[in-house]
Design a protein around this motif. Structure first.
Motif, PDB file in Angstrom:
ATOM      1  N   THR A  55       0.760  -1.216   0.187  1.00 10.18           N
ATOM      2  CA  THR A  55      -0.243   0.162   0.268  1.00 10.18           C
ATOM      3  C   THR A  55       0.865   1.096   0.151  1.00 10.18           C
ATOM      4  O   THR A  55       0.377   2.474  -0.023  1.00 10.18           O
ATOM      5  CB  THR A  55      -0.610  -0.495   1.507  1.00 10.18           C
ATOM      6  N   ARG A  76      -2.225  -1.962  -7.731  1.00 10.75           N
ATOM      7  CA  ARG A  76      -3.343  -1.393  -7.133  1.00 10.75           C
ATOM      8  C   ARG A  76      -3.870  -1.256  -6.385  1.00 10.75           C
ATOM      9  O   ARG A  76      -5.073  -0.127  -5.500  1.00 10.75           O
ATOM     10  CB  ARG A  76      -4.225  -2.164  -8.154  1.00 10.75           C
ATOM     11  N   ARG A  77      -3.190  -1.621  -4.677  1.00 11.29           N
ATOM     12  CA  ARG A  77      -3.721  -1.395  -3.757  1.00 11.29           C
ATOM     13  C   ARG A  77      -2.969   0.213  -3.317  1.00 11.29           C
ATOM     14  O   ARG A  77      -2.686   0.166  -1.860  1.00 11.29           O
ATOM     15  CB  ARG A  77      -2.984  -2.978  -2.988  1.00 11.29           C
ATOM     16  N   ILE A  79      -1.743   3.672  -1.684  1.00  9.88           N
ATOM     17  CA  ILE A  79      -2.275   4.525  -0.763  1.00  9.88           C
ATOM     18  C   ILE A  79      -1.553   5.733  -1.271  1.00  9.88           C
ATOM     19  O   ILE A  79      -2.221   6.774  -1.197  1.00  9.88           O
ATOM     20  CB  ILE A  79      -2.227   4.019   0.388  1.00  9.88           C
ATOM     21  N   PRO A 100      -6.656   2.853  -7.920  1.00 12.95           N
ATOM     22  CA  PRO A 100      -7.938   3.919  -7.808  1.00 12.95           C
ATOM     23  C   PRO A 100      -7.949   4.654  -5.749  1.00 12.95           C
ATOM     24  O   PRO A 100      -8.615   5.033  -5.727  1.00 12.95           O
ATOM     25  CB  PRO A 100      -8.971   3.089  -7.517  1.00 12.95           C
ATOM     26  N   ASP A 101      -7.051   3.602  -5.548  1.00 10.92           N
ATOM     27  CA  ASP A 101      -6.988   4.085  -4.231  1.00 10.92           C
ATOM     28  C   ASP A 101      -6.191   5.163  -3.407  1.00 10.92           C
ATOM     29  O   ASP A 101      -5.857   5.841  -2.205  1.00 10.92           O
ATOM     30  CB  ASP A 101      -6.770   3.212  -2.684  1.00 10.92           C
ATOM     31  N   LYS A 103      -3.935   8.483  -2.411  1.00 13.53           N
ATOM     32  CA  LYS A 103      -4.311   9.080  -1.497  1.00 13.53           C
ATOM     33  C   LYS A 103      -2.968  10.279  -1.381  1.00 13.53           C
ATOM     34  O   LYS A 103      -3.511  11.351  -1.516  1.00 13.53           O
ATOM     35  CB  LYS A 103      -4.229   8.321  -0.454  1.00 13.53           C
ATOM     36  N   GLN A 125      -9.421   9.262  -4.655  1.00  8.97           N
ATOM     37  CA  GLN A 125      -9.155   9.282  -3.356  1.00  8.97           C
ATOM     38  C   GLN A 125      -7.778  10.775  -2.813  1.00  8.97           C
ATOM     39  O   GLN A 125      -7.443  10.380  -1.854  1.00  8.97           O
ATOM     40  CB  GLN A 125      -9.124   7.921  -3.232  1.00  8.97           C
TER      41      GLN A 125
END
Length: 251
Positions: A55, A76-77, A79, A100-101, A103, A125
Motif C-alpha cells: 500500500t 493497485r492497492r 495508497i 484508484p485508492d 491518496k 481518492q
C-alpha cells in the motif's frame, strides 16, 4: 511466545533489514510489511516483482526517468507513492489510472516539463499531490468554449454593426476558427465589412452594415492536440439562440 522465539524473530528482522539495505529493490525490502522502501537504490525503472499487496511504495532518490501506465498496474492497492528526486521528464496520460485508492503522490524534485491530459485520471481518492521543484511548462487540457456572445444590444437593425466575441481556454493554447453563415471566415478581410480577429484566446467577429444575408449560424471552434470544442450562435433578425457542445478528443 517464548523468549527464544522472540529473540529468533528479532534477529530475523535485523538480518532481513541488512539484506534489504544492500540489495536492489526486491521482496526483501517489504517482506514483513505492506510498505516497500526502495529509495536510494540506483533504480532506473519501476520494479515489477514486489508483492501485489503493498500500500506504500517509496522510490524516491533513484534514477528513474520514464513512467507509464504499466509501471504501476501491478500495485493497485497503493495508497502512497513517492517518486520524488528522480529524473522523470513527463507524466503521460493514464500513468496512475490503475491506482484508484491512491491518496498521496510525490513527484517533486524531478525534471518534469510536461503533464499530459489525463495523467491523473481515476484518482478519486487523491488528497495530496506534490509537484514542486520541477520545470513544468506544459499542462495539457482539452479546449473549452468559455463564452460565445454578442457584445452589443440584442436588437438587430439593418445597417447597424454586429459584434460577436468567442472566448476559449485550453493547454496548449487552442487555435480558434470562426465559421460564418457563408462558410469558414468567408468574406472576412482586414478593413472589409466582415472581419474576424483572433488575439490569444479570444476571437472577435465584427460585421458593419448588417444585412439579411448575415443571418444564420456562427460557429466558434477551438482545437489543440487534446481535442476540440465548439459553440454555435444563431443570428436571426431580432433574436439570438446559443448552443454549445464539445467534440471528444481523437488522441
Amino acid at each position: 511466545m517464548t523468549g527464544k522465539l522472540k529473540r529468533f524473530w528479532f534477529l530475523l528482522v535485523i538480518i532481513l533489514n541488512e539484506i534489504a539495505s544492500t540489495t536492489p529493490c526486491s521482496t526483501f525490502n517489504c517482506l514483513l510489511s505492506t510498505t516497500c522502501r526502495c529509495n536510494s537504490k540506483d533504480l532506473t525503472t519501476v520494479p515489477q516483482k514486489l508483492p501485489r499487496r503493498i500500500t506504500e511504495l517509496y522510490l524516491n532518490t533513484n534514477d528513474i526517468a520514464t513512467i507509464h501506465p504499466s509501471s504501476f498496474s501491478r500495485y493497485r492497492r497503493l495508497i502512497k507513492l513517492n517518486l520524488s528526486q528522480n529524473r522523470i521528464t513527463s507524466v503521460p496520460a493514464g500513468t496512475f489510472s490503475g491506482l484508484p485508492d491512491l491518496k498521496e503522490l510525490h513527484l517533486s524534485s524531478n525534471k518534469i516539463t510536461t503533464i499530459q491530459r489525463g495523467a491523473f485520471t481515476n484518482l478519486l481518492q487523491l488528497q495530496k499531490l506534490y509537484l514542486n521543484t520541477n520545470n513544468i511548462n506544459t499542462i495539457q487540457s482539452e479546449p473549452t468554449i468559455l463564452s460565445f456572445r454578442r457584445v452589443d444590444n440584442d436588437t438587430s437593425v439593418q445597417e447597424e454593426t454586429l459584434h460577436l466575441v468567442c472566448e476559449v481556454s485550453g493547454m496548449p493554447k487552442p487555435d480558434i476558427t470562426v465559421t460564418l453563415p457563408s462558410g469558414p471566415n468567408t468574406n472576412a478581410m482586414s478593413g472589409g465589412r466582415v472581419t474576424v480577429e483572433v488575439k490569444n484566446t479570444t476571437a472577435t467577429v465584427t460585421i458593419t452594415g448588417v444585412t439579411a444575408a448575415d443571418a444564420g449560424q456562427y460557429i466558434c471552434i477551438a482545437t489543440n492536440p487534446s481535442g476540440s470544442a465548439s459553440a454555435t450562435l444563431s443570428f436571426i433578425s431580432t433574436w439570438l439562440y446559443t448552443r454549445s457542445f464539445r467534440t471528444p478528443s481523437v488522441f
